[in-house]
Write a protein that holds these residues in place. Structure first.
Motif, short mmCIF file in Angstrom:
data_model
loop_
_atom_site.label_atom_id
_atom_site.label_comp_id
_atom_site.label_asym_id
_atom_site.label_seq_id
_atom_site.Cartn_x
_atom_site.Cartn_y
_atom_site.Cartn_z
N ASP A 97 0.83 -1.20 0.00
CA ASP A 97 0.00 0.00 0.00
C ASP A 97 0.87 1.26 0.00
OD1 ASP A 97 0.89 0.32 2.61
OD2 ASP A 97 -1.09 0.15 3.53
N SER A 98 0.27 2.37 0.42
CA SER A 98 0.93 3.68 0.31
C SER A 98 1.76 4.05 1.53
CB SER A 98 -0.13 4.77 0.11
OG SER A 98 -1.02 4.80 1.22
N LEU A 126 1.56 0.36 -6.14
CA LEU A 126 0.69 0.03 -5.02
C LEU A 126 -0.69 -0.40 -5.50
CD1 LEU A 126 -0.40 3.35 -3.24
CD2 LEU A 126 0.44 3.26 -5.58
N ARG A 127 -1.25 -1.41 -4.82
CA ARG A 127 -2.58 -1.92 -5.13
C ARG A 127 -3.23 -2.39 -3.84
NH1 ARG A 127 -2.20 0.50 -9.04
NH2 ARG A 127 -2.87 0.05 -11.17
N THR A 148 1.02 -3.86 4.47
CA THR A 148 0.10 -2.82 4.92
C THR A 148 -0.10 -2.93 6.42
OG1 THR A 148 -2.16 -1.94 4.73
CG2 THR A 148 -1.90 -4.32 4.50
N THR A 240 -4.47 3.33 -1.27
CA THR A 240 -4.46 2.64 -2.55
C THR A 240 -5.79 2.70 -3.30
OG1 THR A 240 -5.13 0.57 -1.49
CG2 THR A 240 -2.77 0.96 -1.71
N THR A 243 -6.36 4.12 -6.81
CA THR A 243 -5.87 3.44 -8.00
C THR A 243 -6.95 2.63 -8.71
OG1 THR A 243 -5.18 1.41 -6.84
CG2 THR A 243 -3.58 3.22 -6.95
N PRO A 266 -1.53 9.32 -2.83
CA PRO A 266 -1.03 8.34 -1.87
C PRO A 266 0.13 8.93 -1.06
CG PRO A 266 -1.39 7.29 -4.00
CD PRO A 266 -1.53 8.77 -4.21
N ASP A 305 -5.24 0.44 2.62
CA ASP A 305 -5.13 -0.72 1.74
C ASP A 305 -6.48 -1.09 1.12
OD1 ASP A 305 -5.94 -1.63 4.32
OD2 ASP A 305 -5.44 -3.68 3.77
#
Length: 578
Positions: A97-98, A126-127, A148, A240, A243, A266, A305
């Motif tokens: 994540d971020s 990131l996803r 995360t 995230t 996205t 993010p 996340d």
């Protein structure tokens, strides 16, 4: 400074030549500065898998998130995977994540797996967590890792480990992985050297696969088409979700989505919030203001996340009000089951799932539609475990937990805020077509099934001393169980550690058919349910309270709500000590 033998041994080992110079220098700095409390908290134990995996504050030490604890966990997981899937080409998926260091940690995890001859599907950007869970299943992986710390403060990071079903590790795998991790006694046992030929980068094209599969789950596409201009405000709270949630809503058919730009970038420092948690009104405040400005139909926000979602809708007074996780989950269960019934799509083997601390309104709704409702321990991994166990036997429709985690359909085995955002939007559009807001529908549910009101109180107790205090609080509750709460007699005590339910009125005992967990529940003669549970992922002890009253009509809503709130406060004042 004097430490117990195990703590001192860990400190000594982290100043050895096995560790890099920066790590050794930081440990030595703590020693030289006399930072006794920080040293104890950093070294008194090894990080362990809880309800959400490995999670902790970033920094040096065996009880911190860093290169070595993550490397050790990954090596242990790799060793276990190689034993469990002997002779197979093992594959894992890895995402992040971020949060600060999440990308670095994600690549580190990929390096260790690849060095062990395991093929890694590594997301190149990131996803969200649910996308990782979907990837594990899509690529036929034996495992996966998501970097995360969910909704924790910025100093935290975490490591969610997944099995081949796309769900987080559960027994016996969680304990077995810990055993493998504990068997690693030297940094030299960890393979850090990346083997690029064992790593496949996964790009944004995977989003289309995940989104396409989800759009097939839509129940009322005609309602979306009729209300495609539904005014939606969405915030990713620097995580995230940005996205993929907007792309999901667009693919679903919604063309009037307003992104909260102040929180769209993010950023692991989460600059606009105290906690990046959509359960908190403060974290939702910017999105709610935008909702007011735009006169939105619904406001949604996801955590870093994107596995949890918060929702705000207009109340009868016309102002935006946050729904709690129990209310969101109840609305989703009702929407899915009632819609399936209207379309004559309900089957005898359909089921829903909730956790033991989640509102019983979900069970009542499920029962009214003839749908079985399973109950699990707290943590969505247990819901995923039920789903995996029943594959091919029964049909999962919807489930969730009070902590804002929900899942509709069985594409993944974890809570999914991306999937939930789409369904919350569709549900809003469907009921808008019926002339109702989500708050209107919620009141309808209370009139039909009873007015359920819940409250959660979390007490934070940090460090070793805090962990011991939490443990003692649970001991005290077991040894001196309350006879009444809020002036209402307790009729049943459920101890999930002893797996025993005790009927206070009759003196009879019965077995609880669930895995052991350090949870206590007290049920009053009024049917109120009060739970005490140490968090598996945070230095907290949590107290949950659920009360219920008849709601005769809509005009009585405010009066009954106030009465229930006062009852909850009386009960919580009795059970929360400290």
């Amino acid at each position: 400074m004097v430490f117990d033998k195990e703590t001192q041994s860990r400190i000594d080992s982290w100043t050895s030549a096995e560790y890099d110079k920066d790590t050794v220098a930081e440990v030595q700095r703590l020693i030289d500065s006399g930072a006794e409390t920080e040293l104890v908290d950093s070294f008194y134990k090894n990080l362990e898998f809880g309800t959400g995996g490995l999670r902790g504050i970033m920094g040096v030490g065996s009880n911190r998130m860093n290169k070595y604890t993550i490397g050790k966990a990954t090596q242990g997981l790799a060793n276990y995977l190689k034993k469990e899937f002997l002779g197979q080409q093992i594959k894992v998926a890895v995402s992040y994540d971020s949060r600060n260091n999440s990308q670095v940690f994600g690549h580190l995890v990929a390096d260790v797996f690849s060095a062990n001859g395991i093929h890694v599907f590594l997301f190149d950007e990131l996803r969200p967590t649910p996308v990782l869970s979907y990837a594990v299943r899509y690529y036929g992986c034996q495992g996966g890792v998501m970097l995360t710390a969910s909704h924790n403060p910025k100093e935290y990071n975490g490591y969610k480990a997944y099995w081949n079903d796309g769900g987080q590790l559960v027994a016996p795998h969680d304990k077995n992985v810990i055993a493998e991790v504990d068997a690693i006694h030297s940094v030299s046992d960890i393979k850090f050297e990346r083997r690029s030929e064992n790593i496949t980068l996964v790009g944004s094209e995977f989003d289309d696969l995940y989104i396409g599969a989800n759009t097939q789950l839509s129940i009322h596409p005609e309602a979306v088409k009729e209300n495609q201009g539904l005014k939606i405000v969405y915030s990713s709270i620097h995580g995230t979700g940005v996205t993929i949630v907007p792309k999901m809503l667009s693919a679903w058919g919604f063309n009037n989505v307003h992104i909260v730009e102040e929180q769209a970038k993010p950023d692991g420092n989460f600059p606009t919030v105290v906690y990046p948690n959509p359960e908190e009104e403060e974290a939702m405040s910017i999105a709610m203001r935008k909702g007011e400005e735009l006169d939105a139909d619904v406001v949604m926000a996801t955590d870093p996340d994107a596995d949890r979602v918060g929702v705000a809708v207009k109340n009868p007074q016309g102002t935006f009000q946050l729904l709690n996780g129990n209310q969101i989950g109840s609305l989703l269960v009702y929407y899915v089951l009632s819609s399936k019934k209207d379309k004559a799509e309900l089957k005898e083997n359909d089921y829903s799932v909730k956790t033991i601390v989640t509102t019983n309104l979900i069970r009542e709704i499920s029962d009214s539609f003839g749908v079985k409702c399973y109950e699990t321990l707290t943590g969505f991994k247990f819901i995923g475990e039920v789903m995996t166990r029943l594959v091919g036997k029964e049909n999962y429709l919807v489930g969730g937990e009070e902590s804002y985690g929900f899942l509709i359909g069985d594409l993944v085995r974890d809570k999914d805020a991306v999937n939930s955002c789409a369904f919350i939007a569709e549900m809003t559009a469907y009921f808008k077509g019926k002339g109702k807001s989500l708050f209107d529908v919620l009141i309808d549910l209370y009139i039909a099934y009873g007015f359920y009101q819940e409250k959660l109180i979390s007490l934070t107790k940090k460090g070793k001393a805090g962990a011991e205090e939490i443990k003692q609080m649970m001991v005290d509750l077991r040894e001196n169980a309350p006879e009444s709460l809020g002036g209402i007699a307790v009729k049943e005590i459920r101890d999930y550690e002893r797996l025993e339910a005790y009927d206070v009125l009759t003196g009879t005992r019965s077995r609880i058919d669930l895995p052991k967990s350090d949870v206590l529940q007290f049920v009053t003669v009024d049917g109120d349910v009060i739970s005490a549970r140490p968090s598996g992922t945070e230095p907290k002890i949590k107290f949950y309270c659920s009360v219920k009253e008849v709601l005769p009509d809509r005009t009585s809503f405010s009066a009954v709500s106030e009465a229930l709130e006062n009852k909850v406060l009386r009960i919580m004042a009795d059970i929360v000590k400290g």
